[in-house]
Design an enzyme around this catalytic site. Structure first.
Site, PDB file in Angstrom:
ATOM      1  N   LYS A 126       0.824  -1.208   0.000  1.00  0.00           N
ATOM      2  CA  LYS A 126       0.000   0.000   0.000  1.00  0.00           C
ATOM      3  C   LYS A 126       0.865   1.268   0.000  1.00  0.00           C
ATOM      4  CE  LYS A 126      -2.808   3.146   0.300  1.00  0.00           C
ATOM      5  NZ  LYS A 126      -4.106   3.545   0.694  1.00  0.00           N
ATOM      6  N   CYS A 136      -2.838  11.021   1.774  1.00  0.00           N
ATOM      7  CA  CYS A 136      -2.259   9.716   1.412  1.00  0.00           C
ATOM      8  C   CYS A 136      -0.912   9.900   0.738  1.00  0.00           C
ATOM      9  CB  CYS A 136      -3.215   8.991   0.480  1.00  0.00           C
ATOM     10  SG  CYS A 136      -4.889   8.984   1.110  1.00  0.00           S
TER      11      CYS A 136
HETATM   12  N1  SAJ Z   1      -1.828  15.088  -8.578  1.00  0.00           N
HETATM   13  C1  SAJ Z   1      -1.053  15.816  -9.455  1.00  0.00           C
HETATM   14  N2  SAJ Z   1      -0.850  15.309 -10.707  1.00  0.00           N
HETATM   15  C2  SAJ Z   1      -1.388  14.138 -11.125  1.00  0.00           C
HETATM   16  C3  SAJ Z   1      -2.178  13.398 -10.219  1.00  0.00           C
HETATM   17  C4  SAJ Z   1      -2.377  13.895  -8.946  1.00  0.00           C
HETATM   18  O1  SAJ Z   1      -0.543  16.889  -9.121  1.00  0.00           O
HETATM   19  O2  SAJ Z   1      -1.178  13.780 -12.279  1.00  0.00           O
HETATM   20  C5  SAJ Z   1      -2.032  15.575  -7.211  1.00  0.00           C
HETATM   21  C6  SAJ Z   1      -3.506  15.840  -6.864  1.00  0.00           C
HETATM   22  O3  SAJ Z   1      -3.915  17.102  -7.307  1.00  0.00           O
HETATM   23  C7  SAJ Z   1      -3.484  15.708  -5.367  1.00  0.00           C
HETATM   24  C8  SAJ Z   1      -2.447  14.621  -5.129  1.00  0.00           C
HETATM   25  O4  SAJ Z   1      -1.645  14.563  -6.302  1.00  0.00           O
HETATM   26  O5  SAJ Z   1      -3.045  16.903  -4.751  1.00  0.00           O
HETATM   27  C9  SAJ Z   1      -2.992  13.245  -4.837  1.00  0.00           C
HETATM   28  O6  SAJ Z   1      -4.137  12.991  -5.634  1.00  0.00           O
HETATM   29  P1  SAJ Z   1      -4.443  11.565  -6.308  1.00  0.00           P
HETATM   30  O7  SAJ Z   1      -5.702  11.703  -7.059  1.00  0.00           O
HETATM   31  O8  SAJ Z   1      -3.272  11.100  -7.054  1.00  0.00           O
HETATM   32  O9  SAJ Z   1      -4.560  10.571  -5.090  1.00  0.00           O
HETATM   33  P2  SAJ Z   1      -5.366  10.561  -3.704  1.00  0.00           P
HETATM   34  O10 SAJ Z   1      -4.414  11.028  -2.642  1.00  0.00           O
HETATM   35  O11 SAJ Z   1      -6.668  11.241  -3.789  1.00  0.00           O
HETATM   36  O12 SAJ Z   1      -5.639   8.986  -3.539  1.00  0.00           O
HETATM   37  C10 SAJ Z   1      -4.519   8.121  -3.526  1.00  0.00           C
HETATM   38  C11 SAJ Z   1      -4.775   6.965  -4.502  1.00  0.00           C
HETATM   39  N3  SAJ Z   1      -3.542   6.225  -4.700  1.00  0.00           N
HETATM   40  C12 SAJ Z   1      -3.064   5.942  -5.939  1.00  0.00           C
HETATM   41  O13 SAJ Z   1      -3.604   6.331  -6.940  1.00  0.00           O
HETATM   42  C13 SAJ Z   1      -1.818   5.127  -5.998  1.00  0.00           C
HETATM   43  C14 SAJ Z   1      -5.884   6.076  -3.956  1.00  0.00           C
HETATM   44  O14 SAJ Z   1      -6.065   4.923  -4.778  1.00  0.00           O
HETATM   45  C15 SAJ Z   1      -5.545   5.637  -2.526  1.00  0.00           C
HETATM   46  O15 SAJ Z   1      -6.570   4.804  -1.982  1.00  0.00           O
HETATM   47  C16 SAJ Z   1      -5.439   6.879  -1.693  1.00  0.00           C
HETATM   48  O16 SAJ Z   1      -4.332   7.654  -2.200  1.00  0.00           O
HETATM   49  C17 SAJ Z   1      -5.192   6.482  -0.257  1.00  0.00           C
HETATM   50  O17 SAJ Z   1      -6.146   6.555   0.525  1.00  0.00           O
HETATM   51  O18 SAJ Z   1      -4.087   6.030   0.061  1.00  0.00           O
END
Ligand code: SAJ
Length: 428
Positions: A226, A280
């Site tokens: 994870k 996360c």
């Molecule tokens: N972000 C970027 N660029 C991207 C993608 C995301 O800047 O291309 C930023 C987002 O704006 C945000 C952050 O990253 O600030 C995280 O967003 P996210 O959508 O990537 O992820 P989370 O934190 O909402 O959810 C993640 C997910 N993990 C993965 O995709 C590996 C989710 O599946 C997990 O369950 C969750 O963390 C968790 O609870 O751990």
């Protein structure tokens, strides 16, 4: 003849006789509680906050997550979901409490410990205890040790032990905020048992509402898997963020650059942004770094790049504002990503806090998913939470921080006379 696995599944297939306590009714625990209740289980939702308990017992929810309100409302009115501040004896206990880090980026598993202490006196032979919270490696084993101390009358599981009284497993949540209900059902699950039998018991429970595949392993591997998933994403976003910094220097449009590079069949660069937020991805990599500080230079560098991004955005806005006499800045978005209300570790919030603190102009904040400014912003006089229709005409600078649906629909002609700083690349 049914095999052992079928028998265990059958044990959880008589929902009317099965009661499950979910500890922690946040972004993970509440959807899990709702999903279990909708499968017919009697679910006791436990949270330390009386306000949250009251909201849920009224059939409402305290977070923004598509369709969750309907699921919770249906479960509460059917009498299958009830919230309380104290856990009650149950057949299974699911721990979904926060696992934050301390000021020096060390994991803080004190909420897991408190939850374990709360359920210990209630445990009965045959109970299943599941840790869903993202946790440092060794936490599930730690739960076993705590429980062994608190309940010496019960046999706790060990790797080779098949006669334990209690079954303990780590089943890390993997749902994406904004799509939680769909991902809760469709995603594959990693099921890490203290022993193989513990994992089999956990599978029997998750099979009642998960359509994805179940992948059985031990608790330590599940914990690290994870953490690695989120660290992988962090490293990839850091690469995109680093490109945005390079492109600023070289006068290249980073969005066009990434579009072009992604035309290669084996390249898939993510999107740069104002930084990485949420509870996360901005947190979990630190759990790996804390466990192996000398062996994590890549994961560490990614954290530094992503954490440095808000400061760069702040500097850009400040430089633009300094060219104006009394700048009005529309700050679009405060949440950590699009179409949710979660402000935890939000880079948008950090940037706006910094602008407010440094008195960089008058700030008009638009965040459609919250009703009032958080405490960290409500103390300063140069800032107001307003509607988009008030912010746009008044602004000299339009700072796009979150790609909320509402902002993607903005008429580009309205932006033409303004200085725009689009950290998400939605208006190019
Ligand atoms: N972000 C970027 N660029 C991207 C993608 C995301 O800047 O291309 C930023 C987002 O704006 C945000 C952050 O990253 O600030 C995280 O967003 P996210 O959508 O990537 O992820 P989370 O934190 O909402 O959810 C993640 C997910 N993990 C993965 O995709 C590996 C989710 O599946 C997990 O369950 C969750 O963390 C968790 O609870 O751990």
């Amino acid at each position: 003849m049914p095999d052992a696995d079928d028998k265990l599944s059958a044990a959880f297939d008589a929902p009317s006789t099965k009661r499950i306590s979910v500890l922690g009714l946040g972004y993970v625990g509440l959807p899990v509680a709702g999903a279990l209740a909708s499968r017919g289980f009697e679910v006791i939702g436990v949270d330390v906050a009386q306000r949250i308990v009251d909201v849920i017992n009224a059939g409402k929810i305290h977070i923004v997550e598509p369709d969750l309100d309907m699921v919770v409302q249906a479960a509460v009115s059917a009498g299958r979901l009830r919230a309380t501040i104290k856990p009650e004896p149950s057949d299974a206990f699911i721990i979904a409490v926060p696992t934050p880090f301390t000021g020096d980026h060390q994991p803080d598993i004190s909420y897991v410990k408190t939850a374990t202490q709360m359920i210990a006196p209630l445990l009965r032979k045959g109970n299943l205890v599941i840790l869903e919270s993202t946790s440092p490696v060794g936490t599930t084993e730690q739960i076993c040790s705590w429980l062994a101390e608190l309940r010496p009358d019960l046999v706790m599981p060990e790797v080779e032990r098949e006669d334990a009284d209690i079954h303990i497993a780590h089943c890390p949540e993997r749902v994406l905020p904004g799509s939680v209900l769909r991902e809760l059902v469709d995603n594959d699950r990693i099921i890490g048992g203290i022993s193989p039998l513990c994992a089999t018991h956990a599978v029997a429970l998750y099979r009642t509402f998960v359509r994805g595949e179940m992948h059985l392993t031990n608790a330590r591997t599940a914990e690290l898997a994870k953490l690695v998933e989120n660290a992988y994403r962090d490293v990839n976003i850091a690469f995109a963020n680093e490109l945005s910094i390079i492109c600023d220097r070289l006068s290249v449009n980073v969005w066009d650059l990434i579009d072009l590079a992604n035309k290669h069949p084996r390249v898939n660069i993510l999107s740069p942004g104002p930084g990485v937020g949420g509870h996360c991805i901005a947190v979990d990599p630190w759990f790996i770094i804390a466990a192996a500080p000398d062996s994590t230079p890549v994961i560490r560098a990614a954290r530094d790049v992503n954490d440095g991004k808000p400061e760069m955005v702040f500097a850009k806005v400040k430089a633009a504002a300094e060219r104006l006499r009394s700048p009005v800045i529309a700050c679009l978005g405060l949440s950590y990503k699009a179409d949710i209300d979660d402000l935890r570790e939000s880079p948008a919030l950090h940037i706006v806090e910094r602008l407010a603190r440094e008195q960089v102009g008058e700030l008009l904040v638009v965040e459609p998913n919250i009703k009032q400014l958080p405490a960290s912003l409500s103390q300063t006089s140069n800032i107001r939470l307003v509607e988009l229709r008030e912010a746009l005409p008044a602004a000299d600078i339009v700072l796009l921080l979150v790609d909320h649906r509402q902002f993607k629909r903005i008429d580009r002609d309205l932006l033409k006379p303004k200085i725009t700083i689009d950290t998400r690349g939605i208006w190019r």
